[in-house]
Design an enzyme around this catalytic site. Sequence first.
Site, short mmCIF file in Angstrom:
data_model
loop_
_atom_site.label_atom_id
_atom_site.label_comp_id
_atom_site.label_asym_id
_atom_site.label_seq_id
_atom_site.Cartn_x
_atom_site.Cartn_y
_atom_site.Cartn_z
N CYS A 30 20.32 89.17 46.55
CA CYS A 30 20.73 87.85 46.06
C CYS A 30 19.52 86.99 45.68
O CYS A 30 18.73 86.59 46.54
CB CYS A 30 21.55 87.17 47.17
SG CYS A 30 21.86 85.42 46.93
N CYS A 33 19.37 83.55 47.28
CA CYS A 33 19.04 83.71 48.71
C CYS A 33 17.52 83.82 48.89
O CYS A 33 16.97 83.22 49.81
CB CYS A 33 19.71 84.96 49.28
SG CYS A 33 21.51 84.95 49.25
#
Length: 127
Positions: A30, A33
């Site tokens: 991600c 993230c």
Amino acid sequence: MATVDITEADFPQTLEDNEIVLVDFWAEWCGPCKQFAPVYEKVSEENPDITFAKVDTEAERSLAAAAGISSIPTLMAFRQKVLVYAQPGAVGAPQLTELVEAVKALDMDEVHAKVAAQEAEPEQQGQ
């Protein structure tokens, strides 16, 4: 305290042992993230009185499912084992610091009273 990785097995005890717990649900693949991780780490170092936990949603699929995670990163905040904040999306350091201060400032007697009222509501409707 810097961030700590937690698992489904650690999760209940982490909430039990700490007044305030922030949880970052993330995954290695991600991009947002990865951008949020250094912000989360920095704010964790500025707030050693709070537990900043990380849950790898790939490794902890059942915990992520139980938490209702549908997009990542998702940040959750617990105080006295009560979920007081849950929001998907990365935030900047100022917003995360503001969230930490807001969680610290909560009147937990009021929060517990609201939780008790919400739990009593379905019981009253069933009568």
